[in-house]
Design a protein around this motif. Structure first.
Motif: not given
Length: 352
Positions: A8-12, A14-17, A49-55, A167-174
């Motif tokens: 997932i790019k830093p420029s993203t 918003k994501i939908f889980v 893990r989602i960075p600040e500013g990403m919805g 959950g954290r391991a998957v986030a590290d990969v995504l």
């Protein structure tokens, strides 16, 4: 990983889980497990893990097995207004596992189908029809046949039953904090039609060693966020005497722009055997971690046992003849390369 949608790019923006396994503790545990008080679900790991500013938005969207009772949900609209959807789907211990444990399995934990449950498949199709970009995160302890869904999603991450920190391991990969380097320890067939009958005990069409069918995902397959290249396969000799060891070496290069690990796999084929033998079989592997643009020479020895087979009398036999050695990032066959695996290197040698 179509168009390198992952990581997932830093420029993203918003994501939908979404999906029935996003908040499931069962998919962390699997069928054999201990207990602890810190179980990180997929949703929790991504949220942390989602960075600040990403919805981010969340909606379960579908049930694990049963059809939902409402006709329309907010999920498609949530997906359409997001850059991508992380769809958490697959199996859990409710659907497969030990007899007496799998509460939603009519076969007492066995599976009569290797497809996704219809409730999940229909939900993924619904999102795809609405133009949602889908990253499919699959849980399970056995192969899953995707059918037409494979062409509807943009990336697939198979995470098995990942344990308490799943959950954290998957986030590290995504999010690209680590580059995936896992390889499949079994073949994912396209459908049950590619498998022999349950009561057929011959090896014909069974496992990667004997099948000629093109699988969904082949044995040994797995992509990275980097690219690897194989070159300069050298044999110590082109012809050896029966009982001798054959030293070989190959150069592996990380042709990408980030540090990553590759599992170098060695496959051998006996081309002149007097009885039915595997089309090819794995004789060794080595995990190597390389910096961007780094190359390394991998050395390996092909031993007499690796060149031998059990004859019809059950005796380990080494026959003279021609052998093929193939080294790459997956089992031999065009399917892996079509999916993005590196091109292997091949050499032939003779045993006298």
């Amino acid at each position: 990983n179509k168009n390198n949608i992952l990581p997932i790019k830093p420029s993203t923006k918003k994501i939908f889980v979404t999906g029935p396994t996003a908040t499931s503790v069962e998919v962390l545990l699997g069928n054999y497990y201990g207990f602890n008080d810190r179980m990180v679900t997929l949703l929790e790991g991504i949220t942390g893990r989602i960075p600040e500013g990403m919805g981010m938005e969340y909606h379960s969207g579908a049930m694990l097995k049963h059809p939902r009772e409402i006709k329309e949900t907010w999920a498609p609209a949530m997906g359409q207004t997001s850059d991508l959807a992380i769809v958490c789907a697959g199996n859990s211990s409710f659907l497969e596992g030990e007899e007496g444990e799998s509460l939603l399995s009519p076969q007492n934990g066995d599976r009569s189908s290797i497809s996704l449950p219809a409730s999940q498949a229909n939900y993924i199709k619904e999102l795809a029809i609405h133009g949602v970009k889908i990253v499919l995160v699959l849980t399970g302890g056995s192969p899953i046949a995707l059918g037409e869904i494979e062409d509807m999603v943009d990336a697939v991450v198979f995470i098995w039953y990942p344990g308490m920190e799943g959950g954290r391991a998957v986030a590290d990969v995504l999010f690209g904090d680590t580059s995936p380097s896992g390889k499949l320890p079994l073949t994912f067939p396209k459908s049950l039609d590619q498998l022999p009958a349950f009561d057929d005990y011959s090896m014909n069409r069974r496992t990667y060693r004997y099948t000629t069918e093109e699988p969904l995902y082949p044995f040994g397959f797995g992509l990275s966020y980097s690219r690897f290249e194989y070159a300069d396969l050298r044999l110590d000799q082109q012809s050896i005497k029966a009982g001798e060891i054959l030293p070989v070496e190959v150069t592996v290069r990380n042709a990408g722009n980030q540090r990553a690990a590759e599992v170098v796999q060695f496959y051998l084929s006996d081309l002149k055997a007097s009885t039915v033998v595997p089309l090819h079989h794995l004789i060794g592997f080595e995990r190597v971690t390389l910096e961007a643009e780094e190359s390394r020479v991998i050395r390996f020895s092909v031993t007499p046992d690796m060149m031998s087979f059990y004859n019809d009398d059950g005796k380990l036999t080494l026959e003279p003849g021609e052998f093929k050695l193939e080294i790459g990032g997956g089992s031999p066959g065009k399917r892996g390369q079509e999916l993005g695996a590196p091109s292997p290197v091949i050499a032939f040698f003779e045993v006298k």
